[in-house]
Design a protein around this motif. Structure first.
Motif, PDB file in Angstrom:
ATOM      1  N   GLY A 171     -20.898 -17.306 -21.791  1.00  0.00           N
ATOM      2  CA  GLY A 171     -21.822 -17.600 -22.885  1.00  0.00           C
ATOM      3  C   GLY A 171     -21.962 -16.409 -23.800  1.00  0.00           C
ATOM      4  N   GLY A 172     -23.137 -16.248 -24.377  1.00  0.00           N
ATOM      5  CA  GLY A 172     -23.362 -15.166 -25.328  1.00  0.00           C
ATOM      6  C   GLY A 172     -23.573 -13.835 -24.632  1.00  0.00           C
ATOM      7  N   LEU A 173     -22.558 -12.976 -24.659  1.00  0.00           N
ATOM      8  CA  LEU A 173     -22.666 -11.699 -23.954  1.00  0.00           C
ATOM      9  C   LEU A 173     -23.714 -10.799 -24.593  1.00  0.00           C
ATOM     10  CD1 LEU A 173     -21.567  -9.855 -21.693  1.00  0.00           C
ATOM     11  CD2 LEU A 173     -19.912  -8.970 -23.354  1.00  0.00           C
ATOM     12  N   GLY A 174     -23.691 -10.691 -25.920  1.00  0.00           N
ATOM     13  CA  GLY A 174     -24.661  -9.836 -26.587  1.00  0.00           C
ATOM     14  C   GLY A 174     -26.080 -10.286 -26.342  1.00  0.00           C
ATOM     15  N   THR A 175     -26.304 -11.590 -26.463  1.00  0.00           N
ATOM     16  CA  THR A 175     -27.659 -12.077 -26.249  1.00  0.00           C
ATOM     17  C   THR A 175     -28.041 -12.048 -24.776  1.00  0.00           C
ATOM     18  OG1 THR A 175     -26.739 -14.310 -26.491  1.00  0.00           O
ATOM     19  CG2 THR A 175     -27.916 -13.411 -28.363  1.00  0.00           C
ATOM     20  N   ARG A 176     -27.060 -12.088 -23.874  1.00  0.00           N
ATOM     21  CA  ARG A 176     -27.366 -11.889 -22.452  1.00  0.00           C
ATOM     22  C   ARG A 176     -27.836 -10.456 -22.221  1.00  0.00           C
ATOM     23  NH1 ARG A 176     -29.972 -13.586 -18.403  1.00  0.00           N
ATOM     24  NH2 ARG A 176     -29.339 -12.652 -16.429  1.00  0.00           N
ATOM     25  N   LEU A 177     -27.202  -9.505 -22.892  1.00  0.00           N
ATOM     26  CA  LEU A 177     -27.648  -8.116 -22.792  1.00  0.00           C
ATOM     27  C   LEU A 177     -29.086  -7.986 -23.277  1.00  0.00           C
ATOM     28  CD1 LEU A 177     -24.416  -6.326 -24.039  1.00  0.00           C
ATOM     29  CD2 LEU A 177     -25.401  -6.141 -21.744  1.00  0.00           C
ATOM     30  N   ALA A 178     -29.423  -8.703 -24.338  1.00  0.00           N
ATOM     31  CA  ALA A 178     -30.801  -8.671 -24.835  1.00  0.00           C
ATOM     32  C   ALA A 178     -31.756  -9.284 -23.817  1.00  0.00           C
ATOM     33  CB  ALA A 178     -30.892  -9.410 -26.161  1.00  0.00           C
ATOM     34  N   ASP A 179     -31.357 -10.394 -23.212  1.00  0.00           N
ATOM     35  CA  ASP A 179     -32.195 -11.038 -22.207  1.00  0.00           C
ATOM     36  C   ASP A 179     -32.429 -10.124 -21.004  1.00  0.00           C
ATOM     37  OD1 ASP A 179     -32.349 -13.292 -23.772  1.00  0.00           O
ATOM     38  OD2 ASP A 179     -30.839 -14.423 -22.644  1.00  0.00           O
ATOM     39  N   GLY A 214     -33.009  -7.067 -21.247  1.00  0.00           N
ATOM     40  CA  GLY A 214     -33.911  -6.009 -21.665  1.00  0.00           C
ATOM     41  C   GLY A 214     -33.297  -4.933 -22.522  1.00  0.00           C
ATOM     42  N   ASN A 215     -32.067  -5.136 -22.987  1.00  0.00           N
ATOM     43  CA  ASN A 215     -31.400  -4.155 -23.836  1.00  0.00           C
ATOM     44  C   ASN A 215     -31.671  -4.443 -25.312  1.00  0.00           C
ATOM     45  OD1 ASN A 215     -29.569  -2.647 -21.782  1.00  0.00           O
ATOM     46  ND2 ASN A 215     -29.220  -4.813 -21.350  1.00  0.00           N
ATOM     47  N   ASP A 216     -31.760  -3.393 -26.092  1.00  0.00           N
ATOM     48  CA  ASP A 216     -32.015  -3.521 -27.526  1.00  0.00           C
ATOM     49  C   ASP A 216     -30.689  -3.626 -28.267  1.00  0.00           C
ATOM     50  OD1 ASP A 216     -32.863  -3.452 -30.135  1.00  0.00           O
ATOM     51  OD2 ASP A 216     -33.704  -1.416 -30.044  1.00  0.00           O
ATOM     52  N   ILE A 217     -30.397  -4.798 -28.796  1.00  0.00           N
ATOM     53  CA  ILE A 217     -29.152  -4.993 -29.555  1.00  0.00           C
ATOM     54  C   ILE A 217     -29.456  -5.219 -31.036  1.00  0.00           C
ATOM     55  CG2 ILE A 217     -27.929  -5.913 -27.546  1.00  0.00           C
ATOM     56  CD1 ILE A 217     -28.216  -8.706 -28.907  1.00  0.00           C
ATOM     57  N   SER A 218     -30.614  -4.786 -31.483  1.00  0.00           N
ATOM     58  CA  SER A 218     -31.028  -5.061 -32.855  1.00  0.00           C
ATOM     59  C   SER A 218     -30.400  -4.109 -33.878  1.00  0.00           C
ATOM     60  CB  SER A 218     -32.552  -4.986 -32.971  1.00  0.00           C
ATOM     61  OG  SER A 218     -33.022  -3.682 -32.640  1.00  0.00           O
ATOM     62  N   GLY A 219     -29.748  -3.051 -33.431  1.00  0.00           N
ATOM     63  CA  GLY A 219     -29.143  -2.109 -34.356  1.00  0.00           C
ATOM     64  C   GLY A 219     -27.847  -2.620 -34.948  1.00  0.00           C
ATOM     65  N   SER A 220     -27.269  -1.841 -35.832  1.00  0.00           N
ATOM     66  CA  SER A 220     -26.073  -2.281 -36.551  1.00  0.00           C
ATOM     67  C   SER A 220     -24.858  -2.453 -35.647  1.00  0.00           C
ATOM     68  CB  SER A 220     -25.741  -1.276 -37.666  1.00  0.00           C
ATOM     69  OG  SER A 220     -25.438   0.004 -37.117  1.00  0.00           O
ATOM     70  N   LEU A 221     -24.832  -1.749 -34.516  1.00  0.00           N
ATOM     71  CA  LEU A 221     -23.692  -1.867 -33.606  1.00  0.00           C
ATOM     72  C   LEU A 221     -23.818  -3.039 -32.647  1.00  0.00           C
ATOM     73  CD1 LEU A 221     -22.941   1.864 -32.691  1.00  0.00           C
ATOM     74  CD2 LEU A 221     -21.658   0.370 -34.221  1.00  0.00           C
ATOM     75  N   TRP A 222     -24.980  -3.671 -32.610  1.00  0.00           N
ATOM     76  CA  TRP A 222     -25.221  -4.842 -31.782  1.00  0.00           C
ATOM     77  C   TRP A 222     -24.846  -4.523 -30.328  1.00  0.00           C
ATOM     78  CZ3 TRP A 222     -22.171  -9.746 -30.722  1.00  0.00           C
ATOM     79  CH2 TRP A 222     -23.006 -10.812 -30.381  1.00  0.00           C
ATOM     80  N   VAL A 273     -13.732 -17.213 -17.473  1.00  0.00           N
ATOM     81  CA  VAL A 273     -13.242 -16.273 -18.483  1.00  0.00           C
ATOM     82  C   VAL A 273     -14.361 -15.304 -18.838  1.00  0.00           C
ATOM     83  CG1 VAL A 273     -12.283 -16.030 -20.811  1.00  0.00           C
ATOM     84  CG2 VAL A 273     -11.727 -18.060 -19.440  1.00  0.00           C
ATOM     85  N   ALA A 274     -14.019 -14.030 -18.923  1.00  0.00           N
ATOM     86  CA  ALA A 274     -14.951 -13.019 -19.436  1.00  0.00           C
ATOM     87  C   ALA A 274     -14.487 -12.581 -20.810  1.00  0.00           C
ATOM     88  CB  ALA A 274     -15.006 -11.813 -18.498  1.00  0.00           C
ATOM     89  N   THR A 275     -15.382 -12.675 -21.783  1.00  0.00           N
ATOM     90  CA  THR A 275     -15.095 -12.199 -23.130  1.00  0.00           C
ATOM     91  C   THR A 275     -15.614 -10.770 -23.255  1.00  0.00           C
ATOM     92  OG1 THR A 275     -15.410 -14.441 -23.961  1.00  0.00           O
ATOM     93  CG2 THR A 275     -15.403 -12.669 -25.581  1.00  0.00           C
ATOM     94  N   THR A 276     -14.748  -9.839 -23.578  1.00  0.00           N
ATOM     95  CA  THR A 276     -15.122  -8.427 -23.549  1.00  0.00           C
ATOM     96  C   THR A 276     -16.124  -8.069 -24.641  1.00  0.00           C
ATOM     97  OG1 THR A 276     -13.293  -7.758 -24.979  1.00  0.00           O
ATOM     98  CG2 THR A 276     -12.869  -7.802 -22.591  1.00  0.00           C
ATOM     99  N   CYS A 277     -16.788  -6.944 -24.428  1.00  0.00           N
ATOM    100  CA  CYS A 277     -17.839  -6.471 -25.334  1.00  0.00           C
ATOM    101  C   CYS A 277     -17.233  -5.642 -26.467  1.00  0.00           C
ATOM    102  CB  CYS A 277     -18.846  -5.645 -24.537  1.00  0.00           C
ATOM    103  SG  CYS A 277     -20.373  -5.271 -25.403  1.00  0.00           S
ATOM    104  N   SER A 278     -16.205  -6.188 -27.112  1.00  0.00           N
ATOM    105  CA  SER A 278     -15.482  -5.447 -28.155  1.00  0.00           C
ATOM    106  C   SER A 278     -15.626  -6.072 -29.534  1.00  0.00           C
ATOM    107  CB  SER A 278     -13.990  -5.363 -27.788  1.00  0.00           C
ATOM    108  OG  SER A 278     -13.467  -6.624 -27.408  1.00  0.00           O
ATOM    109  N   TYR A 279     -16.353  -7.145 -29.642  1.00  0.00           N
ATOM    110  CA  TYR A 279     -16.484  -7.895 -30.898  1.00  0.00           C
ATOM    111  C   TYR A 279     -16.892  -6.993 -32.053  1.00  0.00           C
ATOM    112  CZ  TYR A 279     -18.410 -11.505 -34.064  1.00  0.00           C
ATOM    113  OH  TYR A 279     -18.692 -12.311 -35.149  1.00  0.00           O
ATOM    114  N   GLU A 280     -17.844  -6.108 -31.817  1.00  0.00           N
ATOM    115  CA  GLU A 280     -18.426  -5.303 -32.889  1.00  0.00           C
ATOM    116  C   GLU A 280     -17.878  -3.877 -32.914  1.00  0.00           C
ATOM    117  OE1 GLU A 280     -21.712  -5.927 -35.870  1.00  0.00           O
ATOM    118  OE2 GLU A 280     -21.127  -7.209 -34.204  1.00  0.00           O
ATOM    119  N   VAL A 281     -16.864  -3.581 -32.113  1.00  0.00           N
ATOM    120  CA  VAL A 281     -16.334  -2.220 -32.033  1.00  0.00           C
ATOM    121  C   VAL A 281     -15.282  -2.018 -33.113  1.00  0.00           C
ATOM    122  CG1 VAL A 281     -15.139  -0.525 -30.617  1.00  0.00           C
ATOM    123  CG2 VAL A 281     -16.767  -2.099 -29.557  1.00  0.00           C
TER     124      VAL A 281
END
Length: 308
Positions: free
Chosen positions: A16-24, A26-34, A60-68
């Protein structure tokens, strides 16, 4: 490369949504690097988020490289002398973390290295309209380094995702073919368009490009409402024999300027779980979720797909 080289692609459940899972978590993904900020500052959290989806049954694991991207790092204040090397390092690390999570969970899941669109880098959130003002050649040059780095990792497949522009589709197909690594391509469509790319192009042109590619193994639609993604997948199915990909988001819209999720008016259709049979009947073989789709929902989608 496992299933990516099989003549008939098996049915696979995406994460599912890896970035939003990180937010769930407790991580702050609100910055420009998400999510790339967490990749840089707290990589253990990225591994843990992957494990959450594996535990839910994702294949399938989608890597955390979308915004890199180098441009994104420069905009975040990284020195010009360091940005390229840091981007390369983070790209490689994103794959290592996904591989580590799979090993920890004892799964032989596929690792899909995310290649985000230009809009996720210097495009300032334009991955939903494709209003770049760049040529195909310029977009190809911009993507080249990242494609080459990710192709030189343990990833099983490259996943060019959330692509809004036919020029970017052309650019990515060319770069993926040149890299020679199995690849997947997923685009975004206009809300309510019944299968029109975010830049206004009919997705049958996407189907034609994907079908003629030597690298692309499947093509699909992501990061839209369930109804819009299903309509796009059905339209693609009319014009290609490639297996289809579908991973809708929660139905909300990302407001890049204010960096918040904004509710969309309900499209009146069923949700992701209820639509699993429709996706499978449309020819979708890689099915999951995008932003704001949780491990719990992925587990339910998997159960529904297995029961179908």
């Amino acid at each position: 490369m496992g299933p990516m080289t099989d003549p008939v692609l098996p049915r696979l459940i995406l994460d599912g949504g890896l970035g939003t899972r990180l937010a769930d978590r407790g991580n702050d993904i609100s910055g420009s690097l998400w999510s790339a900020q967490i990749l840089r500052d707290n990589p253990d959290e990225v591994t843990a988020a992957h494990r959450d989806f594996f535990d839910a049954g994702a294949d399938v694991a989608t890597t955390c490289s979308y915004e890199v991207t180098t441009d994104g790092l420069l905009a975040a204040g990284v020195a010009a002398s360091e940005a390229d090397d840091l981007a390369d390092s983070l790209l490689r690390q994103s794959v290592r973390l996904a591989v580590a999570a799979a090993e920890q969970c004892g799964t032989d899941a596929l690792i899909a290295a995310s290649v985000g669109p230009y809009g996720a880098g210097p495009g300032r959130g334009t991955e939903y309209d494709g209003d770049y003002g760049l040529t195909t050649a310029q977009l190809a040059a911009w993507h080249r380094r990242r494609v080459d780095i990710l192709a030189d990792t343990e990833a099983d497949v490259l996943l060019a995702e959330t692509v809004p522009s036919i020029r970017e589709v052309e650019a990515l197909a060319g770069e993926l073919d040149r890299a020679g690594t199995p690849a997947l391509l997923s685009v975004t469509v206009k809300p309510g368009s019944d299968g029109v790319l975010s830049d206004g192009t009919d997705v049958r042109e996407v189907a034609a490009i994907a079908s003629s590619s030597s690298a692309i193994r499947a093509v699909g639609v992501n990061c839209g409402s369930v109804g819009d993604v299903l309509a796009g997948a059905r339209r693609l199915a009319e014009h290609t024999d490639l297996p289809l990909i579908a991973y809708p988001n929660s139905g909300e819209r990302w407001d890049h300027a204010h960096r918040v999720w904004v509710p969309r008016q309900n499209d009146g259709g069923p949700g992701l779980l209820e639509s699993v049979p429709d996706f499978l009947e449309a020819g979708v073989r890689l099915l999951g979720g995008c932003c704001r789709v949780t491990p719990r929902e992925i587990a339910a989608v998997r159960d529904r797909a297995l029961a179908y």
